[in-house]
Design a protein around this motif. Structure first.
Motif, mmCIF file in Angstrom:
data_model
loop_
_atom_site.group_PDB
_atom_site.id
_atom_site.type_symbol
_atom_site.label_atom_id
_atom_site.label_comp_id
_atom_site.label_asym_id
_atom_site.label_seq_id
_atom_site.Cartn_x
_atom_site.Cartn_y
_atom_site.Cartn_z
ATOM 1 N N ARG A 20 0.870 -1.169 0.000
ATOM 2 C CA ARG A 20 0.000 0.000 0.000
ATOM 3 C C ARG A 20 0.910 1.222 0.000
ATOM 4 O O ARG A 20 1.759 1.375 0.887
ATOM 5 N N ASP A 22 1.384 5.495 -0.316
ATOM 6 C CA ASP A 22 0.761 6.802 -0.197
ATOM 7 C C ASP A 22 0.551 7.406 -1.587
ATOM 8 O O ASP A 22 1.483 7.457 -2.388
ATOM 9 N N LEU A 38 -5.952 4.022 -7.793
ATOM 10 C CA LEU A 38 -6.200 3.903 -6.369
ATOM 11 C C LEU A 38 -7.169 2.756 -6.078
ATOM 12 O O LEU A 38 -8.152 2.551 -6.788
ATOM 13 N N GLN A 42 -5.798 4.032 -1.642
ATOM 14 C CA GLN A 42 -4.352 3.878 -1.614
ATOM 15 C C GLN A 42 -3.828 3.470 -2.987
ATOM 16 O O GLN A 42 -4.526 2.799 -3.761
#
Length: 240
Positions: A20, A22, A38, A42
């Motif tokens: 995962r 940012d 995403l 994430q």
């Protein structure tokens, strides 16, 4: 620029280790026109380690094919094309144990590669590997089976479909200002859940604290694959 011809190979094993990531960190890794894809808010990034044999041009017999271990760091991406949103991956860097993709990658073989040393241990569904390429290092110890756990996907089948749909991989060409694409097609598609014993990546470990969190790993085994360039190269503004 000419399009790289397609190649065929036998995939002995492919480990897909996912983190995962940012979203803001992911955006900083990508050239336009790509953006992070995403999942549950994430970005998804990671690395794969592929053991290939029978590597040859599509028209050549498998008996004369080459063999290699390969690794690629990647980020799941999306982009707009012909009024639709397409999905795939951006390859941050590729490494290979063999010299043919290093010398001829992006010309006779898909993708620009750097040379690396691999150590692979495979026994009874357990895979332990290391990769060293100067200042870059990977190590992973995983075992097929065990309960499925992921913050991205509820089931391994959902993860499998995600990886299947992201079969187009973009990467920088030798000139550093062009994006080239390679599509992976498999004759059959089988993804298995695996349990993580230990995983380390110098690339992801070097990101800001908390930016990358290990999520899951899957394994693909014993598949015939084709790699070809499905989309013409595109000139882009690449941040350096």
């Amino acid at each position: 620029m000419s399009v790289v011809p397609g190649v065929r190979a036998h995939l002995r094993r492919r480990l897909l280790v996912s983190y995962r990531l940012d979203p803001d960190v992911a955006r900083g890794l990508l050239p336009a026109p790509l953006r992070p894809q995403l999942v549950n808010g994430q970005a998804l990034a990671g690395f794969c380690v592929l053991g290939l044999d029978g590597i040859r041009p599509r028209w050549m017999s498998a008996e004369v094919g080459l063999r290699s271990e390969n690794a690629a760091h990647r980020v799941a991406v999306e982009w707009d094309e012909d009024g639709a949103v397409r999905t795939g991956v951006y390859i941050l860097e590729r490494h290979s144990s063999a010299w043919h993709p290093v010398l001829f990658g992006g010309r006779l073989f898909p993708g620009v590669h750097r040379h690396a040393r691999f150590t692979i241990g495979e026994r009874d569904g357990r895979y332990a590997m290391t990769m060293d390429a100067g200042g870059e290092h990977l190590d992973a110890d995983v075992e097929v089976g065990g309960p499925w756990t992921s913050a991205f996907f509820d089931t391994v089948e959902e993860a499998s479909e995600f990886y299947r749909s992201g079969r187009i991989g973009w990467s920088r060409a030798h000139d550093g200002v062009t994006l080239e694409s390679v599509a992976l097609a498999a004759e059959g598609w089988a993804v298995q859940a695996a349990r993580i014993r230990s995983v380390h990546s110098s690339f992801f470990d070097a990101l800001p604290p908390g930016a990358a969190q290990l999520d899951h790993v899957v394994v693909m085994r014993d598949l015939d694959i084709t790699m070809e360039a499905p989309v013409a190269p595109q000139s882009v503004a690449v941040a350096v």
